[in-house]
Design a protein around this motif. Structure first.
Motif, mmCIF file in Angstrom:
data_model
loop_
_atom_site.group_PDB
_atom_site.id
_atom_site.type_symbol
_atom_site.label_atom_id
_atom_site.label_comp_id
_atom_site.label_asym_id
_atom_site.label_seq_id
_atom_site.Cartn_x
_atom_site.Cartn_y
_atom_site.Cartn_z
ATOM 1 N N ILE A 1 0.997 -1.099 0.020
ATOM 2 C CA ILE A 1 0.011 -0.051 0.047
ATOM 3 C C ILE A 1 0.785 1.234 0.079
ATOM 4 C CG2 ILE A 1 -1.449 1.542 1.234
ATOM 5 C CD1 ILE A 1 -2.932 -0.922 2.420
ATOM 6 N N ASP A 2 0.347 2.246 -0.945
ATOM 7 C CA ASP A 2 1.350 3.584 -0.865
ATOM 8 C C ASP A 2 0.083 4.448 -0.859
ATOM 9 O OD1 ASP A 2 2.794 5.480 -1.140
ATOM 10 O OD2 ASP A 2 3.884 5.040 -3.134
ATOM 11 N N GLU A 3 -0.192 5.165 0.129
ATOM 12 C CA GLU A 3 -1.306 5.908 0.282
ATOM 13 C C GLU A 3 -0.887 7.410 1.095
ATOM 14 O OE1 GLU A 3 -5.632 6.021 2.770
ATOM 15 O OE2 GLU A 3 -4.984 4.156 1.727
ATOM 16 N N GLN A 4 -1.538 8.323 0.645
ATOM 17 C CA GLN A 4 -1.253 9.669 1.095
ATOM 18 C C GLN A 4 -2.401 10.378 1.644
ATOM 19 O OE1 GLN A 4 1.428 12.017 -1.330
ATOM 20 N NE2 GLN A 4 -0.296 12.594 -2.477
ATOM 21 N N LYS A 5 -2.409 11.078 2.650
ATOM 22 C CA LYS A 5 -3.338 12.227 3.279
ATOM 23 C C LYS A 5 -2.899 13.648 3.436
ATOM 24 C CE LYS A 5 -6.762 9.022 3.646
ATOM 25 N NZ LYS A 5 -7.900 8.732 2.759
ATOM 26 N N ILE A 6 -3.704 14.589 3.289
ATOM 27 C CA ILE A 6 -2.995 16.006 3.497
ATOM 28 C C ILE A 6 -3.920 16.824 4.558
ATOM 29 C CG2 ILE A 6 -2.511 17.986 2.371
ATOM 30 C CD1 ILE A 6 -2.393 16.285 -0.481
ATOM 31 N N PRO A 7 -3.515 16.511 5.927
ATOM 32 C CA PRO A 7 -4.030 17.106 6.900
ATOM 33 C C PRO A 7 -3.474 18.610 6.984
ATOM 34 C CG PRO A 7 -2.570 15.766 7.966
ATOM 35 C CD PRO A 7 -2.586 15.417 6.551
ATOM 36 N N ARG A 8 -2.583 18.996 6.305
ATOM 37 C CA ARG A 8 -2.052 20.296 6.395
ATOM 38 C C ARG A 8 -1.563 20.814 7.690
ATOM 39 N NH1 ARG A 8 -3.258 24.245 1.335
ATOM 40 N NH2 ARG A 8 -1.881 25.242 2.896
ATOM 41 N N ILE A 9 -1.105 20.035 8.577
ATOM 42 C CA ILE A 9 -0.661 20.680 9.853
ATOM 43 C C ILE A 9 0.314 21.768 9.816
ATOM 44 C CG2 ILE A 9 -0.778 18.320 10.826
ATOM 45 C CD1 ILE A 9 2.021 18.020 11.237
ATOM 46 N N GLY A 10 1.130 22.216 8.808
ATOM 47 C CA GLY A 10 1.810 22.818 8.722
ATOM 48 C C GLY A 10 1.161 24.410 8.136
ATOM 49 N N GLN A 11 -0.006 24.479 7.824
ATOM 50 C CA GLN A 11 -0.814 25.436 7.350
ATOM 51 C C GLN A 11 -0.634 26.541 8.290
ATOM 52 O OE1 GLN A 11 -4.973 25.086 6.599
ATOM 53 N NE2 GLN A 11 -5.061 26.658 5.043
ATOM 54 N N GLY A 12 -0.088 27.826 7.965
ATOM 55 C CA GLY A 12 -0.154 29.010 8.607
ATOM 56 C C GLY A 12 1.028 28.785 9.966
ATOM 57 N N GLY B 1 8.440 28.435 16.055
ATOM 58 C CA GLY B 1 8.013 28.722 17.255
ATOM 59 C C GLY B 1 6.636 28.936 17.805
ATOM 60 N N LEU B 2 5.887 28.768 16.948
ATOM 61 C CA LEU B 2 4.291 28.660 17.071
ATOM 62 C C LEU B 2 3.835 27.077 17.406
ATOM 63 C CD1 LEU B 2 2.865 31.496 14.714
ATOM 64 C CD2 LEU B 2 3.520 31.846 17.185
ATOM 65 N N PRO B 3 2.737 26.911 17.850
ATOM 66 C CA PRO B 3 2.151 25.654 17.909
ATOM 67 C C PRO B 3 1.313 25.279 16.528
ATOM 68 C CG PRO B 3 0.622 27.089 19.061
ATOM 69 C CD PRO B 3 2.128 27.832 18.705
ATOM 70 N N ILE B 4 1.326 23.981 16.393
ATOM 71 C CA ILE B 4 0.367 23.406 15.304
ATOM 72 C C ILE B 4 -1.042 23.397 16.286
ATOM 73 C CG2 ILE B 4 -0.313 21.212 14.336
ATOM 74 C CD1 ILE B 4 2.525 20.387 14.199
ATOM 75 N N ASN B 5 -2.057 23.948 15.480
ATOM 76 C CA ASN B 5 -3.377 24.300 16.148
ATOM 77 C C ASN B 5 -4.055 22.977 16.467
ATOM 78 O OD1 ASN B 5 -5.313 23.541 14.322
ATOM 79 N ND2 ASN B 5 -4.759 25.422 13.049
ATOM 80 N N LYS B 6 -4.942 22.975 17.408
ATOM 81 C CA LYS B 6 -5.869 21.953 17.396
ATOM 82 C C LYS B 6 -6.831 21.143 16.782
ATOM 83 C CE LYS B 6 -4.847 22.394 22.220
ATOM 84 N NZ LYS B 6 -4.172 21.708 22.924
ATOM 85 N N ASN B 7 -7.237 21.832 15.724
ATOM 86 C CA ASN B 7 -8.142 21.268 14.799
ATOM 87 C C ASN B 7 -6.876 20.412 13.908
ATOM 88 O OD1 ASN B 7 -10.335 22.656 15.604
ATOM 89 N ND2 ASN B 7 -9.951 24.381 14.414
ATOM 90 N N LYS B 8 -5.686 21.016 13.518
ATOM 91 C CA LYS B 8 -4.565 20.360 12.470
ATOM 92 C C LYS B 8 -4.362 19.130 13.295
ATOM 93 C CE LYS B 8 -5.082 22.804 9.075
ATOM 94 N NZ LYS B 8 -5.719 22.509 7.823
ATOM 95 N N GLN B 9 -4.212 19.165 14.793
ATOM 96 C CA GLN B 9 -3.915 18.156 15.349
ATOM 97 C C GLN B 9 -4.916 17.044 15.290
ATOM 98 O OE1 GLN B 9 -2.449 18.749 19.633
ATOM 99 N NE2 GLN B 9 -1.877 20.767 18.949
ATOM 100 N N ALA B 10 -5.966 17.291 15.620
ATOM 101 C CA ALA B 10 -6.995 16.148 15.640
ATOM 102 C C ALA B 10 -7.162 15.592 14.092
ATOM 103 C CB ALA B 10 -8.467 16.964 15.750
ATOM 104 N N LEU B 11 -6.956 16.309 12.926
ATOM 105 C CA LEU B 11 -6.905 15.741 11.699
ATOM 106 C C LEU B 11 -5.749 14.750 11.403
ATOM 107 C CD1 LEU B 11 -7.559 18.948 9.429
ATOM 108 C CD2 LEU B 11 -9.017 16.813 9.856
#
Length: 177
Positions: free
Chosen positions: A21-32, A36-46
């Motif tokens: 299997i070779d699969e990918q998903k794009i939750p975009r945890i680096g968006q914005g 030194g800033l945190p990955i936001n809670k919504n992106k963490q959940a995704l």
């Protein structure tokens, strides 16, 4: 930004890799995300939902070993330890945050695995937050260069119109050069 799942089997005696299997998903945890800033809670959940799905697939296919390498977004995030602990608690999975050099090395090895030992290659890995360039042969990496320039961070910084305006392209090109 992209979470990639590769389930593979090493086939003896030639140590060839058979992709299952070779699969990918794009939750975009680096968006914005800025250093030194945190990955936001919504992106963490995704991210956790994607990892949960991938863990279920791994179990379905009888995977013996799960390795999770995190790259640029985790390197930048102020809450990387908190997020690693959350993933461990929720999914019982360990996340290893790898350096830019290790990211480049692993990408190069993956791209050149089935290639001739005698040829030289350049592998360019354009990610969301960084780009790695690796030069060498299958068994001898000669040079690695990592740049804090990625498709997502450049898009967020410079492109606010679709299609991009000429001055946006010029500003982006100036930054890259």
């Amino acid at each position: 930004n992209t979470v990639i799942l590769l389930i593979a089997k090493v086939v003896s005696p030639l140590s060839e890799i058979k992709v299952i299997i070779d699969e990918q998903k794009i939750p975009r945890i680096g968006q914005g995300l800025k250093p030194g800033l945190p990955i936001n809670k919504n992106k963490q959940a995704l991210l956790i939902e994607v990892l949960k799905h991938f863990k279920e697939l791994a179990a379905r296919y009888g995977t013996e070993l799960i390795l999770i390498n995190a790259t640029n977004a985790f390197r930048l995030a102020s809450n990387q330890i908190e997020l690693k602990n959350k993933i461990k608690k929720v999914l019982n999975l360990d996340v290893k945050v790898i350096s830019e050099l290790e990211e480049a090395r692993l990408t190069f090895l993956g791209c050149t695995f089935n290639c001739s030992d005698k040829k030289n290659f350049i592998v360019i890995d354009i990610g969301g937050g960084s780009t790695e360039l690796t030069i060498g042969s299958k068994n001898n990496i000669k040079k690695i260069l990592s740049l804090n320039i990625g498709a997502v961070n450049l898009s967020e910084e410079f492109f606010h119109n679709d299609p991009p305006l000429t001055f946006e392209l010029q500003k982006c090109t100036t930054k890259i050069n």
